[in-house]
Write an enzyme that holds these catalytic residues in place. Sequence first.
Site, short mmCIF file in Angstrom:
data_model
loop_
_atom_site.label_atom_id
_atom_site.label_comp_id
_atom_site.label_asym_id
_atom_site.label_seq_id
_atom_site.Cartn_x
_atom_site.Cartn_y
_atom_site.Cartn_z
CE LYS A 17 5.37 -2.80 -11.50
NZ LYS A 17 4.44 -3.93 -11.34
NE ARG A 92 0.43 0.39 -14.49
CZ ARG A 92 0.88 0.24 -13.25
NH1 ARG A 92 1.93 0.89 -12.82
NH2 ARG A 92 0.29 -0.60 -12.45
NE ARG A 127 0.45 -5.27 -2.88
CZ ARG A 127 0.66 -4.70 -4.05
NH1 ARG A 127 1.88 -4.39 -4.42
NH2 ARG A 127 -0.34 -4.43 -4.86
NE ARG A 160 -2.07 -1.38 -4.02
CZ ARG A 160 -1.15 -1.36 -4.97
NH1 ARG A 160 0.13 -1.23 -4.64
NH2 ARG A 160 -1.48 -1.45 -6.24
NE ARG A 171 -3.53 -3.91 -9.61
CZ ARG A 171 -3.01 -4.37 -8.46
NH1 ARG A 171 -3.77 -5.00 -7.58
NH2 ARG A 171 -1.75 -4.19 -8.20
#
Length: 214
Positions: A17, A92, A127, A160, A171
């Site tokens: 996203k 969400r 990431r 992160r 998640r």
Amino acid sequence: MSKATRMILLGPPGAGKGTQAVRLVEALGVPQISTGDLLRAARKAGTPLGLKAKAYMDAGELVPDDLVVALVEERLREADAQAGYILDGFPRTTAQAEALATRHVEIQRVINLEVPDDEVVRRLAGRRICRACGASYHVEFARTKVEGVCDRCGGETYQRADDSDEVILKRQAVYTEQTAPLIAFYRAEGNLRSVSAVGTTDDVYAAIWDALSI
Ligand code: AP5
């Protein structure tokens, strides 16, 4: 054919996203409004909201609806959002989608990015983010020229805290339980388009671009 400029990017954590929103901002000239980024900025600034959000985010849980809705409402009132926006990571939950609907401003497109669970794990685990400018990289798919150094600004890249294996699983579960029902919600409104988020970032962008025709 014109393109939608008020849109939602929907999809599981790691679907891409944020990566796609950055390109859409350039092409459409409307801002990306990422609730994840807004919440991380609030944490960095040590605001009351940031302090409240920290424990939820670190655990991979959703920040309470009332806090997030107030944050987005404030952001949507800013001048740069009047011609359109790319909502990334919001809504969400059904409660958030209903709060957005009460603004009576038409969301022209909801792009639902589809990606298998195992690919999501690969993307999130690899990431890396620039501490200074927020640019996003991947150790395999989007490497920095010099390891650990942002290509754009020379800042340090980091992983992160919520991209750990354990929190990624949490998640994904939260997405399935609380966010995936929005696919049916927006399908019923008639503005949802599902796009495969597998392939190169160029492939995914091209598919999104086609789906934005209105
Ligand atoms: P948030 O920051 O929104 O996290 P997320 O939804 O989990 O999404 P991500 O940022 O992890 O993934 P993305 O889809 O943007 O993927 P990206 O482009 O980076 O939220 C964090 C937390 O904040 C939440 O857990 C919650 O606590 C809180 N929060 C936020 N919004 C909230 C809300 N509305 N309500 C309540 N709480 C909220 O890509 C991932 C990686 O894959 C990158 O390394 C990238 O380089 C790579 N990649 C991208 N596309 C491709 C491709 N096509 N091929 C290969 N690699 C790719």
